[in-house]
Write an enzyme that holds these catalytic residues in place. Structure first.
Site, short mmCIF file in Angstrom:
data_model
loop_
_atom_site.label_atom_id
_atom_site.label_comp_id
_atom_site.label_asym_id
_atom_site.label_seq_id
_atom_site.Cartn_x
_atom_site.Cartn_y
_atom_site.Cartn_z
N VAL A 1 -15.35 -28.93 -2.55
CA VAL A 1 -16.65 -29.14 -3.20
C VAL A 1 -16.46 -29.84 -4.54
O VAL A 1 -15.38 -29.84 -5.12
CB VAL A 1 -17.37 -27.79 -3.44
CG1 VAL A 1 -17.54 -27.01 -2.14
CG2 VAL A 1 -16.62 -26.92 -4.46
N CYS B 1 -21.30 -30.33 -19.36
CA CYS B 1 -22.32 -31.28 -19.81
C CYS B 1 -22.73 -31.03 -21.26
O CYS B 1 -23.43 -31.84 -21.85
CB CYS B 1 -23.55 -31.20 -18.92
SG CYS B 1 -23.17 -31.41 -17.18
N TYR C 1 -52.96 -33.12 -13.73
CA TYR C 1 -53.47 -33.91 -14.85
C TYR C 1 -54.31 -33.06 -15.80
O TYR C 1 -55.27 -32.42 -15.39
CB TYR C 1 -54.31 -35.09 -14.35
CG TYR C 1 -55.21 -35.68 -15.41
CD1 TYR C 1 -54.69 -36.05 -16.65
CD2 TYR C 1 -56.57 -35.87 -15.18
CE1 TYR C 1 -55.51 -36.57 -17.64
CE2 TYR C 1 -57.40 -36.39 -16.16
CZ TYR C 1 -56.87 -36.73 -17.40
OH TYR C 1 -57.68 -37.22 -18.37
N GLY D 1 -10.00 -23.72 -8.73
CA GLY D 1 -10.92 -24.31 -9.72
C GLY D 1 -12.10 -23.40 -9.96
O GLY D 1 -12.83 -23.08 -9.03
N SER E 1 -10.83 -31.64 6.82
CA SER E 1 -10.26 -31.87 8.15
C SER E 1 -9.47 -30.65 8.65
O SER E 1 -9.17 -30.55 9.84
CB SER E 1 -9.35 -33.11 8.14
OG SER E 1 -8.39 -33.00 7.09
N ALA F 1 -18.16 -24.92 -12.29
CA ALA F 1 -19.25 -25.48 -11.47
C ALA F 1 -19.14 -25.06 -10.00
O ALA F 1 -19.47 -23.93 -9.64
CB ALA F 1 -19.35 -26.99 -11.63
N GLU G 1 -17.46 -51.18 -24.05
CA GLU G 1 -17.61 -51.02 -22.59
C GLU G 1 -17.17 -52.31 -21.90
O GLU G 1 -17.55 -53.40 -22.31
CB GLU G 1 -19.09 -50.71 -22.30
CG GLU G 1 -19.54 -50.86 -20.87
CD GLU G 1 -18.87 -49.89 -19.90
OE1 GLU G 1 -18.84 -48.67 -20.19
OE2 GLU G 1 -18.36 -50.35 -18.85
N VAL H 1 -30.06 -38.18 -15.75
CA VAL H 1 -30.88 -38.36 -16.95
C VAL H 1 -29.98 -38.25 -18.16
O VAL H 1 -28.96 -37.55 -18.13
CB VAL H 1 -32.01 -37.30 -16.99
CG1 VAL H 1 -31.47 -35.89 -17.10
CG2 VAL H 1 -33.00 -37.56 -18.14
N GLY I 1 -14.61 -42.82 -17.42
CA GLY I 1 -14.94 -42.33 -16.09
C GLY I 1 -13.92 -41.32 -15.64
O GLY I 1 -12.96 -41.01 -16.36
#
Lengths: 563, 563
Positions: free
Chosen positions: B281, B42, B426, B7, B274, B10, B180, B330, B244
């Site tokens: 990952v 993304c 600030y 793969g 294992s 990412a 949905e 986000v 999903g």
């Protein structure tokens, strides 16, 4: 319970409101010397610049509104002239009617603030010379600009207010000279990061005179003339002194309260002074650096407001304490934002704290999403505890977010390892899968793990004679400008050209921002080169900070890098 | 050392680059089933929306560039079909020439990712039904829209990708229905916060069908028809299934590797499976919630990239470990941003973790500086440890910054007391002297200190019959809309009208956002009212979340508020 508060801005106003919320039965009297309470000190330069055109917008609370809502006895134009600790009263001078009277208290909260420093120099008191601390100050400068009487202005002092005022005057069409005794603008930043802001100021037409102390201001036929260092006098129609502020501690001093750092008012972490009936908050009080615990002053609105809240809480018996300050600050300078938190490199050197530093120059959000802009982020950390000690960033976008995240991390004791693993929000318009904060952490961890040895922009001038300097960018990048004496060894051919290089000489590699340099460093080291360094921040940083003051390091160059 | 990576996106790409930096001598082979490596997953919805018009901009790294720079043997269109752990080889199917061969490894890194879930329902495989996971997926949808063949689309699934795709299709002039099965959009948010986003979607013309599971897709004369729940079939020219993803674990499973949560690949904190020679990952691996240590899945790019880096480091002998996930995320939805970190209220209820919550609605920066916009911030915290457990925010500006700061705080174990005292940057363009993060902390501390007792929007419907409901806003605000049965008692006259009220009845006060309500609560309590509650978030939140699902609380209303 009768609580008397001296000063009705920021800390004083916060204390009054919180005191009422906690103690409905208390009698609360607020004395304010000026006309206004709770006004937006930090908005004053923007009022001059017509960004906030209406003076009334600067009033966060009005006397009438706040008195009614919080059932406060607010007395403006009322100057507290003495504290009589023995009989728990204060003397108050009513500036409107000239009367002086005594007011008793059970608890007294001092929030006198700080006053602009006006140096005792010839002409500092001339007409046309201003300071900028109150609404009347701002109104006076604005009125003069509005009237068209200001073609040229000199702003003395390049701290936050000075820089903001310079920008706002420039925006009004005034030709601005920004004059500063130190060799850089924005003292919370290190000279290298400040250099990026200085370039932005100059690019936008602000004339900078750094490293030259104000000598005198004289009246001339056409206006004023400002002399700084050995520069020729600068003609101006308006001079603004933004040299910093001094705690207003005469009252506390005369009352025999314990004083702290630089004649500020000493308090404990509950804002209680040496007199258990008296509390103090805001710009007039000593606080301490939460990293090293050392006493300091910090005249910022955030801590002042929180201290006011805590003092009222302490009087009501709440246990919460002030944690000290990190010095988190941000400023807009034309198209850039500069922000900092924690200790600067010069502060670390001054305090003799061991530190390491890295510079990264990532994009504010994913490069493939429109509008991504590059930032420069400097991270300071301890090679001993691995903890974050400070950070500074400059760039057009996303600066306040990254410094706020690092500010939070630093205040919570984060190591650079933790910084590298922080899971922050990512979507293309907002960030990257590896956020700039993570990237800074990755580089710092690599340095601490011994995977990378860096040299810095200020080391290039003192490389040993036998050092090799390798530019690993592309031929086009090299030809557009490179460090003197550097040889071109593009990264993508480096493995094939290694044989041309001696393995036992000090070898410094650099690229544009430091990433390809790191890759080159890793290749060289693993091919048996014994003494390799990567130039942190690359050629872009090296060029960007040109003219910055070299930090006062105990060991120079590779000796330092080796430490 | 020969490292084989399965793969190339990412996590796989990050692992390959880091492996090379750490192990110049290693042989590194990357197998990628698709055409591209390291592409911007993304960014796909934004490619459809022409925000990123050029497909090439989605390629973070090219095969050629990355192969050369990192000396990688990258084989695209190469599917690994089996792992032979006994002889440490993988079987590879070359999709271009149909050949299958074995490749040996010393260490294997699995980064197979996840595949879009396609429900086994009638019509899910029809032409015109798409998923969105790869560049070819995005290109196919974009091509159809570009060709003008899409007037109406149905996006099934309102997670991040679904919502982003809905916005981007809408921006292309497509009439979008977002369907949905759950009763809300954006599952990481609670229903109340999601409601604010649902309103934004509807305001921008996206038709929402919530709480209705997809039943079937049928071919019609003019295109497709989607049936969800008991709704009438929705006509569409294009259907996108964004329901999903599921971990791609067939390979690991067949090889007998230990599996984890929901058939994901189990690893330790060094990403080792294992089998000590195999690491895994990214989206296919089980991770754990860093707050409660419980196993979970999180298919996000940030953790995947950091895991890839860590796996390579672990192979090279570095000690760094993955700290678990916070679920920081986000999303941009038209003019709003929604972000979240940590555990949601529904997750806390599901896991039976004691919590409290507050809502604040502060401005993103100082109100007196132009452009200030209001946000809604929900903070979840432990009444036991006082630690921050989660946060969600929705608003037009400054959302990602506040959630990133809270994400950092939460990951570093901060209490709400620490949150209230965080010193953040600030200046008027960026924040307020009391930052929204501080304000959320203040309110939380007040609740924990017993200074305020709250009720929530979902409690209003179940107040006891003898409860008094007081609207403490102004008459004008009251007349413009108020909660049914509320009596008007404006805050600024409350002290004068107290006598009209009985002191011993359950009394709920509310204002616009919760601040005046808190002031009223403090007044009433201190005047002897024995049972007072403030409506968290006030009328604005109550109205804003109208229609949200009531959390499944064990105790209702005042009984809960009293706990």
């Amino acid at each position: 319970m009768k609580i008397v508060i001296v000063g009705g801005v920021a800390g004083g106003a916060s204390a009054a409101a919180r005191a009422r919320r906690l103690m409905e039965d208390a009698e609360i009297v607020v004395f304010e010397r000026g006309e206004h309470i709770s006004y937006a000190n930090c908005g004053l330069p923007y009022h001059v610049g017509n960004v906030i055109p209406d003076e009334d917008d600067l009033l966060v609370q009005t006397v009438k509104g706040m008195s009614r809502r919080f059932r406060l006895d607010i007395r403006t134009n009322s100057e507290v002239t003495a504290i009589h600790r023995d009989r728990r009263t204060v003397s108050v001078h009513d500036r409107k009617n000239g009367r002086t009277y005594e007011e008793s208290y059970d608890r007294l909260i001092l929030s006198p603030g700080a006053r602009p420093f006006v140096p005792p120099l010839p002409g500092a008191d001339l007409k046309g010379v201003y300071t900028l601390r109150t609404i009347p100050d701002a109104a006076a400068i604005k009125a003069k600009v509005d009237a068209g009487g200001v073609k040229r202005a000199v702003v003395v002092g390049a701290g936050f207010i000075g820089v903001e005022l310079a920008e706002n005057l420039q925006a009004r069409g005034v030709e601005v000279t920004l004059e500063e005794g130190a060799d850089q603008v924005l003292p919370p930043l290190d000279s290298d990061m400040a250099r990026l802001i200085e370039t932005e100021l100059e690019k936008n037409g602000v004339r900078l005179i750094l490293g030259s102390s104000l000598q005198s201001i004289e009246k001339t036929a056409s206006g004023l003339a400002v002399t700084a260092g050995d520069h020729a006098p600068i003609e101006a129609d308006l001079v603004a002194l933004c040299i910093g502020v001094r705690p207003e501690t005469e009252l506390a001093k005369a009352a025999g309260l314990r004083l702290g750092f630089k004649d500020s008012i000493w308090t404990d972490s509950h804002q209680r002074t040496s007199d258990p009936h008296i509390y103090a908050v805001g710009d007039a009080v000593q606080t301490w650096n939460l990293l090293d615990g050392k006493e300091t002053l910090l005249a910022l609105a955030g801590p002042a407001n929180r201290q006011g809240r805590l003092a009222a809480g302490a009087i009501a018996g709440l246990p919460h304490a002030f944690p000290g300050v990190a010095g988190s600050s941000v400023v807009k300078v034309f198209g850039l934002t500069a922000a900092a938190t924690g200790m600067s490199e010069k502060a670390l050197l001054r305090e003799n704290v061991p530190y390491e530093k890295v510079y990264v120059q990532p994009l504010d959000h994913a490069g493939y999403y429109p509008g991504a802009r590059q930032m420069t982020l400097k991270l300071l950390f301890s090679p001993v505890s691995r903890r974050v000690l400070g950070a500074q960033a400059v760039g057009p976008e996303g600066i306040d977010k990254r410094i706020d995240v690092i500010a939070a991390a630093l205040q919570l004791g984060a190591t650079v390892d933790q910084l590298s693993q922080l899971e922050l929000c990512y979507a293309p318009p907002y960030g990257s899968a590896k956020d700039p904060v993570n990237v800074a952490g990755f580089v710092a961890v690599n340095v601490l793990d011994g995977l990378s040895r860096q040299i810095h922009w200020h080391d290039i001038g003192c490389l040993p004679e036998n050092a090799l300097l390798l530019d690993v960018r592309t031929p086009a990048e090299y030809e557009a400008g490179h460090i003197e004496g550097a040889k071109l060894f593009p990264l993508d051919n480096l493995r094939e050209t290694l044989e041309e290089l001696p393995k036992d000489r000090p070898t410094v590699v650099y690229c544009k921002v430091g990433l390809r340099g790191y890759l080159a460093e890793r290749i060289l080291v693993q091919h048996g080169f014994t003494d390799v360094y990567n130039l942190a921040g690359g050629y872009q940083l090296y060029e960007g900070v040109r003219g910055a003051t070299v930090p006062d390091l105990p060991i120079d160059c590779l000796g330092y890098a080796r430490s």
